[in-house]
Design an enzyme around this catalytic site. Sequence first.
Site, short mmCIF file in Angstrom:
data_model
loop_
_atom_site.label_atom_id
_atom_site.label_comp_id
_atom_site.label_asym_id
_atom_site.label_seq_id
_atom_site.Cartn_x
_atom_site.Cartn_y
_atom_site.Cartn_z
N THR A 78 0.83 -1.21 0.00
CA THR A 78 0.00 0.00 0.00
C THR A 78 0.86 1.26 0.00
O THR A 78 0.59 2.20 -0.75
CB THR A 78 -0.94 -0.01 1.23
OG1 THR A 78 -1.71 -1.22 1.22
CG2 THR A 78 -1.86 1.18 1.20
N SER A 85 3.16 -29.61 -1.48
CA SER A 85 4.62 -29.50 -1.48
C SER A 85 5.28 -30.23 -0.32
O SER A 85 6.51 -30.27 -0.26
CB SER A 85 5.02 -28.01 -1.43
OG SER A 85 4.55 -27.39 -0.26
N LYS A 93 10.35 -19.64 0.39
CA LYS A 93 10.82 -20.80 1.14
C LYS A 93 12.32 -20.72 1.41
O LYS A 93 12.80 -21.10 2.49
CB LYS A 93 10.48 -22.07 0.37
CG LYS A 93 8.97 -22.34 0.30
CD LYS A 93 8.64 -23.56 -0.54
CE LYS A 93 7.15 -23.80 -0.57
NZ LYS A 93 6.77 -24.95 -1.41
#
Length: 794
Positions: free
Chosen positions: A361, A677, A720
Amino acid sequence: MADQTLQIPDTLPIYFMHEHVVFPHMVFPLFVKAKRLAVVEEAINREHLIGLVLCRSVEDCAYDDLAEIGTLCRIRQMVRLPEGGAKVIVEGLLRIRLKGVVQQQPYLLAMIEAVEDEPCSGLVTEALVQSVNALLKIALAYGRPLPGDVLKMIDQINEPGRLADLVTVYLNLEVQVQQKILETLNPLERLKEVYLQLTTEVQKMQVRGEVQSEVARRVGKTQKEYILREQMRQIQEELGEEDPRQSEFNELRRQVAEAGMPDSVLAIADKELRRLERINPASPEHTVARTYIEYLCSAPWQKGTEDRLDIGYAQQVLDEDHYDLKKIKERILEYLAVRSLKADTKGPILCFVGPPGVGKTSLGRSIARAMGRKFIRISLGGMKDEAEIRGHRRTYIGALPGRVIQEICRAEANNPVFMLDEVDKIGQDFRGDPASALLEVLDPEQNNTFTDHYLDVPFDLSRVMFIATANVLDPVPSALRDRMEVISLPGYSEEEKLQIAIRYLITKQVGENGLAGRDFTIDEAALKRLIRDYTREAGVRGLDRHIASLCRKVAKQIAQGDEPSKLIRADDLEKLLGPRRFFTSVAEEEDRVGVATGLAWTEAGGDILFVEATRMAGKGALILTGSLGEVMQESARAALSFVQANAAAFGISPEMFADQDIHIHVPSGAIPKDGPSAGVTMATALVSLYTGHALRRDVAMTGELTLSGRILPVGGIKEKVLAARRAGVKTVLLPEKNREHLEEVDQPLREGLNIHFVASLPEILQTALARITNNLPPLVPHPDPSAEFFVPPP
């Protein structure tokens, strides 16, 4: 009392009625169809006497459907009609009771007996008769139509039963209520019931009279105001003064002329203005028309801000407000470059996707400042009404344009930076689908003729730079996603958070907490510990709150007159903020059998998770816990099936699966988890469980495992890898097909990590099994040349 000369027969023709009840002493016109004339002719042959009884059924009436009490009537006159049937005038004589049926066809003939009114008199009866007469006069005063001869007759009647019957006829009650009164044989009780019904009727008439009086009063007031305004206008014309209303119209005409509307819109505005002149100012329609014209005038049809196309200045502004975010900054500079070469280029439709707190934002505000444009932001989270985007039709009371047109009118510019915050959290219900309404707004090929339901004229949105933000893209409809250029903000590494805190957050919180101008700072080591031990997030919102908390602690010391801390070190954090909240270093944990370290992606960025597997005596059941979603449960079943199918290749006895249950648990059970995953992580934990080889906790892995042993690519590689780095992981195992995605991770973020790409489960086992620390022999090829997997020797 019954007529003494009347001979009441034992049997009587019965004429059943559906919609009327005939009372004694009542003259009633009866229209008889041709097929029912037989019963009337039979009655004429029987001294002109006939029984009129209410039938409770809707269709043809049988004897069992008739009311028990009816009225004995005398036929006074019968006139046959040309189209068939006849008009019969009957006079009610007295009440009768049906005792049985004599015949059903061709007409109904029944046994009857006369029912006499019970005698009653006394003060109560006289008072009730007087009260009914008084109420009838009140009803007459409120305009209740009542024939004059009936009113004279009522004044002369002193018998309560006859008075009740006569008043009931003129009350227009429901048929069932009339039948109830007919069946009330006690005259006093009958008159009481009529008194209650008459009281209700008078009360309704009083309310209607008050409403009509109020309406007449208001209408009279409106007419009076209109006459006075006309007189005032005439006087002002005589004095040469300008009419205020005419002055108002002149002002509106000036605004319409200066608004710069397209010709098609100008024609509609002129038409509405001429219509407004003919509407009475006191009419609600006057306000609706005036508000519509004012919105047409306030819309910035040709008005916009001038773009600042200095790329160097834009780069400086973006760097001042945000650290890193190279891809987004590059995209904005490209737009400015194209804009400088082609002035009429359409505004881009960007979508910033990333976890909370990464600056999506605030980046919109920086873009507006760099380009010299107005900034507009609306939140779409929880929005369920399509009218919030497209507006309401003017036929509705309180109609307004949609938020898009409203905010552009407030900004007074047709080329602002328009931020649509939380586009992934739009709702949907019976009021429409706001996400579908956005399809036109966010399509550069359509939004140059965007039509708001309230304005009902096309407005050009092609110069607006729309920026949408979302935490995840999955909830966003595919058609809407296709219209936007998606730019990912994956999150920050510890080094990036450190730089953001030093450059932006500390300065911001020092100013907001009244410490500006004072010698106060936070040590770099303290910031690193704050990032590592007190926050676990992809963004910097939690870090910002903790820095604000430290500033407030210092502000409190100054307010109490104590010597404030000028430098906050790492050792001071536990005293100021309490004990550490997160233990992120998995390297400190010991290696265990059946416990594998996995990598996950969430809305808050990347994270590590541990998959624990254990076995117990049972019947081969699979138990899954940890708030696992359907996809993750399917991955667990696929991993177990793969390990069972290739048990021999892993050195596992197939008999071990038959008499043992397997329990797979993913800690933090209160947090829902889903996705494919974790397939390789679960399979690795199962192999470790059955072979007894411990798994290295500093090796993290991710990938989807198929039943054929392939490792499929997964998403969120950068998130990750950052999560593994934050947690202290040394080695990361990624699917081979994700090799190209590693380029999204800058080289400095990979320092300290050994990243391997794997295509099969044996490659993962070669790295993940802790053979050295557990003094286990290394994995060697299976003696069977056709075997595909590696197994430890017995």
